[in-house]
Design an enzyme around this catalytic site. Structure first.
Site, PDB file in Angstrom:
ATOM      1  N   ASN A 162      -2.182  -5.087   5.681  1.00 31.36           N
ATOM      2  CA  ASN A 162      -2.752  -5.720   4.489  1.00 31.36           C
ATOM      3  C   ASN A 162      -2.494  -7.225   4.411  1.00 31.36           C
ATOM      4  O   ASN A 162      -2.511  -7.812   3.331  1.00 31.36           O
ATOM      5  CB  ASN A 162      -2.268  -5.024   3.210  1.00 31.36           C
ATOM      6  CG  ASN A 162      -0.756  -4.937   3.107  1.00 31.36           C
ATOM      7  OD1 ASN A 162      -0.034  -5.695   3.751  1.00 31.36           O
ATOM      8  ND2 ASN A 162      -0.268  -4.015   2.290  1.00 31.36           N
ATOM      9  N   ARG A 300       8.360 -10.652  -2.820  1.00 29.30           N
ATOM     10  CA  ARG A 300       9.183  -9.712  -3.568  1.00 29.30           C
ATOM     11  C   ARG A 300       9.811 -10.444  -4.741  1.00 29.30           C
ATOM     12  O   ARG A 300      10.289 -11.581  -4.608  1.00 29.30           O
ATOM     13  CB  ARG A 300      10.286  -9.099  -2.674  1.00 29.30           C
ATOM     14  CG  ARG A 300       9.771  -8.097  -1.644  1.00 29.30           C
ATOM     15  CD  ARG A 300       9.150  -6.868  -2.290  1.00 29.30           C
ATOM     16  NE  ARG A 300       8.690  -5.883  -1.321  1.00 29.30           N
ATOM     17  CZ  ARG A 300       7.447  -5.791  -0.858  1.00 29.30           C
ATOM     18  NH1 ARG A 300       6.532  -6.658  -1.260  1.00 29.30           N
ATOM     19  NH2 ARG A 300       7.125  -4.851   0.005  1.00 29.30           N
ATOM     20  N   GLN A 329       9.890  -1.984 -10.100  1.00 31.33           N
ATOM     21  CA  GLN A 329       8.491  -1.594 -10.213  1.00 31.33           C
ATOM     22  C   GLN A 329       8.390  -0.095 -10.442  1.00 31.33           C
ATOM     23  O   GLN A 329       9.050   0.651  -9.716  1.00 31.33           O
ATOM     24  CB  GLN A 329       7.706  -1.995  -8.957  1.00 31.33           C
ATOM     25  CG  GLN A 329       7.555  -3.483  -8.813  1.00 31.33           C
ATOM     26  CD  GLN A 329       6.647  -3.915  -7.671  1.00 31.33           C
ATOM     27  OE1 GLN A 329       6.325  -5.077  -7.541  1.00 31.33           O
ATOM     28  NE2 GLN A 329       6.239  -2.991  -6.828  1.00 31.33           N
ATOM     29  N   HIS A 348       1.388  -4.809  -9.080  1.00 28.41           N
ATOM     30  CA  HIS A 348       1.419  -5.014  -7.625  1.00 28.41           C
ATOM     31  C   HIS A 348       0.124  -4.508  -6.991  1.00 28.41           C
ATOM     32  O   HIS A 348      -0.010  -3.337  -6.669  1.00 28.41           O
ATOM     33  CB  HIS A 348       2.629  -4.276  -7.037  1.00 28.41           C
ATOM     34  CG  HIS A 348       2.992  -4.729  -5.658  1.00 28.41           C
ATOM     35  ND1 HIS A 348       4.160  -4.362  -5.039  1.00 28.41           N
ATOM     36  CD2 HIS A 348       2.340  -5.513  -4.760  1.00 28.41           C
ATOM     37  CE1 HIS A 348       4.215  -4.891  -3.839  1.00 28.41           C
ATOM     38  NE2 HIS A 348       3.119  -5.599  -3.646  1.00 28.41           N
TER      39      HIS A 348
END
Length: 394
Positions: A162, A300, A329, A348
């Site tokens: 990704n 992060r 998260q 996210h």
């Protein structure tokens, strides 16, 4: 953080899973496992658990929406046809969670950075049959990598799956901040019209100095995409790019991060979360940035000191902050970043586009096939192998 020279910072990073792991694993320095769990030690049926976010009413909206609980990476029929047990859930928190019910006897755990199952040392200790931890995506810091190495587990991810998605998202966030887009959007949906309320903080990207802290795969893609905007491009990394790549991107290497920060109008965080980078951008380091700096962080959240970022946004030292990563998260409703001024935060999402999902689902299936056959994974996919951590996590 240890420094051999207070005026120079050498950080062992690329970006979240962005620099290929060295082919020679012998140079990795983590301690040998206290015992070995052989990755391909036995045949037969395996219990595989996947932890993904739930899509609910959106599950049927796109046949390629495979990264959710309902889509299950598109591998359920394949796994079950081979006699394996495949359990998928979004319930991952606490001792009574669905995940914890399966911890004692699962063989493989598949997780994602977008809805991370935090694989703690305690969970690893309870997982007596666990052999393989797979990240469907990039970034395995939700796993206690030192505990995994000590337990002889294999941790792997779909390196490169990704990077385009995240780099494109970073470029979008830079433009959103530079053009002061969010207040304009709020005016539109609230029935308002106040051009001055937007224009007084809106600029062109052209001519601005953009620095990326980390220039692995995502950082380099970002620099390539920024070049047509005629920015002044800087990068800091433990490794210098080749002269040809520097020429292609037009980026200048900055060996000393603290010297680079005050030069930048925009800073993009592209380093992985490690023991060395946790809390790295604290109050003191943020103070070294130019007043009015814009910061984008899709790497992060724990790289940043949460309260220091909120305070700097409130004071105006950070004129805008955007990213899609939070700690923890999902982010709690009272997370201070939800309420700080001049932010453009989202859940996210950057690395879980439909295109990215298809890539990391295919990569996960490939590694499972290799696991069942007793074959090695692509070398760059290993994060923990035979008790040793990949270089970017050391």
């Amino acid at each position: 953080m240890e420094k051999s020279n207070p005026n120079k910072i050498a950080i062992n990073f690329s970006i979240q899973g962005t620099t290929a792991i060295a082919a020679s694993q012998s140079s990795l320095l983590s301690p040998a496992p206290t015992f070995a769990r052989h990755l391909h030690a036995s045949g037969g049926s395996k219990k595989i658990v996947g932890v993904f976010y739930k899509a609910n009413e959106y599950a049927s909206s796109n046949p390629n929406f495979v990264g959710c609980v309902e889509g299950a990476l598109g591998i359920r029929e394949w796994l079950e046809s081979q006699g394996h047990q495949y359990i998928v859930t979004d319930d991952k928190e606490g001792p009574d969670s669905e995940l914890d019910k399966h911890i004692p006897d699962l063989h493989v755990l598949i997780t994602t950075p977008f809805h991370p199952a935090y694989v703690t040392a305690e969970r690893i200790k309870k997982a007596k049959n666990l052999q393989l931890l797979l990240t469907a995506g990039i970034g395995s810091d939700h796993v206690d990598l030192n505990a995994a190495a000590a337990a002889g587990l294999t941790v792997a991810e779909v390196t490169g799956s990704n990077v385009v998605s995240v780099a494109e998202d970073e470029l979008m966030r830079i433009l959103v901040l530079v053009r002061n887009f969010v207040p304009g959007y709020h005016q539109a949906i609230n029935g308002e019209w106040n051009v001055a309320g937007i224009a007084h903080r809106a600029y062109d990207l052209e001519g601005k100095t953009v620095g990326t802290v980390g220039a692995g795969r995502i950082g380099r893609l970002l620099l390539q995409r920024l070049k047509p905007f005629n920015c002044n491009l800087l990068y800091h990394d433990r490794l210098k790019m080749s002269p040809e790549l520097e020429r292609q991107t037009g980026a200048k290497f900055e060996e000393d991060l603290d010297a680079m920060l005050p030069k930048c109008d925009i800073i993009v965080i592209n380093m992985p979360l490690t023991d060395k980078t946790r809390g790295f951008f604290d109050k003191d380091r943020i103070a070294k940035c130019k007043k009015g700096v814009l910061i984008v962080n899709n790497a992060r959240a724990a790289i940043m000191d949460t309260q220091a970022v909120a305070d700097a946004c409130s004071s105006g030292h950070i004129a805008g902050y955007s990213g899609d990563v939070w700690h923890p998260q999902p982010a709690p409703k009272d997370h201070p970043w939800r309420y700080m001024p001049n932010h453009a935060m989202t859940p996210h999402i950057s690395g879980t586009t439909i295109d990215a999902q298809l890539r990391y689902a295919a990569g996960t299936k490939d590694m499972l096939e290799r696991y069942f056959k007793g074959e090695e994974f692509p070398a760059q996919n290993y994060i923990v192998r035979e008790g040793k951590l990949a270089s970017q996590y050391q």
